[in-house]
Write a protein that holds these residues in place. Structure first.
Motif, PDB file in Angstrom:
ATOM      1  N   THR A  93      26.036  38.380 -11.217  1.00 23.22           N
ATOM      2  CA  THR A  93      26.817  38.585 -12.425  1.00 23.22           C
ATOM      3  C   THR A  93      26.167  37.890 -13.618  1.00 23.22           C
ATOM      4  O   THR A  93      26.073  38.464 -14.710  1.00 23.22           O
ATOM      5  CB  THR A  93      28.261  38.080 -12.227  1.00 23.22           C
ATOM      6  N   ILE A  94      25.698  36.662 -13.417  1.00 23.44           N
ATOM      7  CA  ILE A  94      25.011  35.936 -14.498  1.00 23.44           C
ATOM      8  C   ILE A  94      23.767  36.691 -14.924  1.00 23.44           C
ATOM      9  O   ILE A  94      23.478  36.830 -16.118  1.00 23.44           O
ATOM     10  CB  ILE A  94      24.689  34.496 -14.052  1.00 23.44           C
ATOM     11  N   PHE A  95      23.010  37.200 -13.943  1.00 19.69           N
ATOM     12  CA  PHE A  95      21.816  37.982 -14.265  1.00 19.69           C
ATOM     13  C   PHE A  95      22.170  39.207 -15.109  1.00 19.69           C
ATOM     14  O   PHE A  95      21.506  39.495 -16.111  1.00 19.69           O
ATOM     15  CB  PHE A  95      21.115  38.423 -12.977  1.00 19.69           C
ATOM     16  N   LEU A  96      23.231  39.913 -14.719  1.00 18.44           N
ATOM     17  CA  LEU A  96      23.632  41.106 -15.469  1.00 18.44           C
ATOM     18  C   LEU A  96      24.090  40.762 -16.880  1.00 18.44           C
ATOM     19  O   LEU A  96      23.765  41.473 -17.840  1.00 18.44           O
ATOM     20  CB  LEU A  96      24.738  41.862 -14.734  1.00 18.44           C
ATOM     21  N   VAL A  97      24.828  39.679 -17.027  1.00 26.41           N
ATOM     22  CA  VAL A  97      25.302  39.276 -18.355  1.00 26.41           C
ATOM     23  C   VAL A  97      24.121  38.906 -19.238  1.00 26.41           C
ATOM     24  O   VAL A  97      24.040  39.334 -20.406  1.00 26.41           O
ATOM     25  CB  VAL A  97      26.304  38.100 -18.241  1.00 26.41           C
ATOM     26  N   LEU A  98      23.188  38.129 -18.709  1.00 23.60           N
ATOM     27  CA  LEU A  98      22.027  37.728 -19.506  1.00 23.60           C
ATOM     28  C   LEU A  98      21.156  38.925 -19.888  1.00 23.60           C
ATOM     29  O   LEU A  98      20.675  39.011 -21.019  1.00 23.60           O
ATOM     30  CB  LEU A  98      21.199  36.679 -18.756  1.00 23.60           C
ATOM     31  N   SER A  99      20.962  39.847 -18.965  1.00 28.09           N
ATOM     32  CA  SER A  99      20.157  41.022 -19.290  1.00 28.09           C
ATOM     33  C   SER A  99      20.878  41.911 -20.303  1.00 28.09           C
ATOM     34  O   SER A  99      20.237  42.532 -21.155  1.00 28.09           O
ATOM     35  CB  SER A  99      19.801  41.819 -18.030  1.00 28.09           C
ATOM     36  N   SER A 100      22.203  41.957 -20.246  1.00 26.76           N
ATOM     37  CA  SER A 100      22.956  42.736 -21.238  1.00 26.76           C
ATOM     38  C   SER A 100      22.866  42.097 -22.618  1.00 26.76           C
ATOM     39  O   SER A 100      22.734  42.792 -23.627  1.00 26.76           O
ATOM     40  CB  SER A 100      24.427  42.845 -20.821  1.00 26.76           C
ATOM     41  N   ILE A 101      22.942  40.771 -22.665  1.00 22.81           N
ATOM     42  CA  ILE A 101      22.841  40.072 -23.945  1.00 22.81           C
ATOM     43  C   ILE A 101      21.460  40.279 -24.564  1.00 22.81           C
ATOM     44  O   ILE A 101      21.326  40.458 -25.779  1.00 22.81           O
ATOM     45  CB  ILE A 101      23.160  38.575 -23.763  1.00 22.81           C
ATOM     46  N   GLN A 102      20.423  40.289 -23.738  1.00 25.56           N
ATOM     47  CA  GLN A 102      19.072  40.491 -24.245  1.00 25.56           C
ATOM     48  C   GLN A 102      18.877  41.885 -24.814  1.00 25.56           C
ATOM     49  O   GLN A 102      18.049  42.098 -25.696  1.00 25.56           O
ATOM     50  CB  GLN A 102      18.031  40.251 -23.145  1.00 25.56           C
ATOM     51  N   ASN A 103      19.632  42.855 -24.309  1.00 27.17           N
ATOM     52  CA  ASN A 103      19.480  44.240 -24.774  1.00 27.17           C
ATOM     53  C   ASN A 103      20.263  44.545 -26.036  1.00 27.17           C
ATOM     54  O   ASN A 103      20.140  45.635 -26.583  1.00 27.17           O
ATOM     55  CB  ASN A 103      19.885  45.209 -23.664  1.00 27.17           C
ATOM     56  N   ILE A 104      21.084  43.602 -26.510  1.00 25.31           N
ATOM     57  CA  ILE A 104      21.862  43.824 -27.733  1.00 25.31           C
ATOM     58  C   ILE A 104      20.926  43.785 -28.928  1.00 25.31           C
ATOM     59  O   ILE A 104      20.139  42.865 -29.092  1.00 25.31           O
ATOM     60  CB  ILE A 104      22.980  42.758 -27.887  1.00 25.31           C
ATOM     61  N   GLN A 105      21.017  44.781 -29.774  1.00 25.07           N
ATOM     62  CA  GLN A 105      20.193  44.864 -30.982  1.00 25.07           C
ATOM     63  C   GLN A 105      20.992  44.325 -32.157  1.00 25.07           C
ATOM     64  O   GLN A 105      22.083  44.781 -32.440  1.00 25.07           O
ATOM     65  CB  GLN A 105      19.823  46.331 -31.246  1.00 25.07           C
ATOM     66  N   PHE A 106      20.431  43.344 -32.836  1.00 26.25           N
ATOM     67  CA  PHE A 106      21.105  42.786 -34.011  1.00 26.25           C
ATOM     68  C   PHE A 106      20.522  43.341 -35.272  1.00 26.25           C
ATOM     69  O   PHE A 106      19.438  43.675 -35.437  1.00 26.25           O
ATOM     70  CB  PHE A 106      21.012  41.258 -34.037  1.00 26.25           C
TER      71      PHE A 106
END
Length: 67
Positions: free
Chosen positions: A54-67
């Motif tokens: 779950t931590i891995f998925l959350v971190l990878s999702s955060i990295q994919n967010i475009q600001f």
């Protein structure tokens, strides 16, 4: 670090299966003391793996967010 979306999808499915196994293990009612110890060990392993995935998925999702 951009990961392949197929890999992330497979990881998400594995994570869901782990959490389903945790909930199934929690609904069991072991009769013997040995079964309780085995159930407790299984829960610890499953919950540890579930949290790591779950931590891995959350971190990878955060990295994919475009600001």
């Amino acid at each position: 670090m951009i990961l392949n979306s197929t890999f992330i999808g497979i990881t998400a499915i594995v994570t869901m299966v782990i959490w389903i196994m945790v909930s199934a293990e929690l609904t069991k009612s072991p009769k013997k003391k040995e079964e309780k110890n085995n159930s407790r060990r299984k829960l610890i392993v499953l919950m540890s793996a579930g949290m790591l995935f779950t931590i891995f998925l959350v971190l990878s999702s955060i990295q994919n967010i475009q600001f």
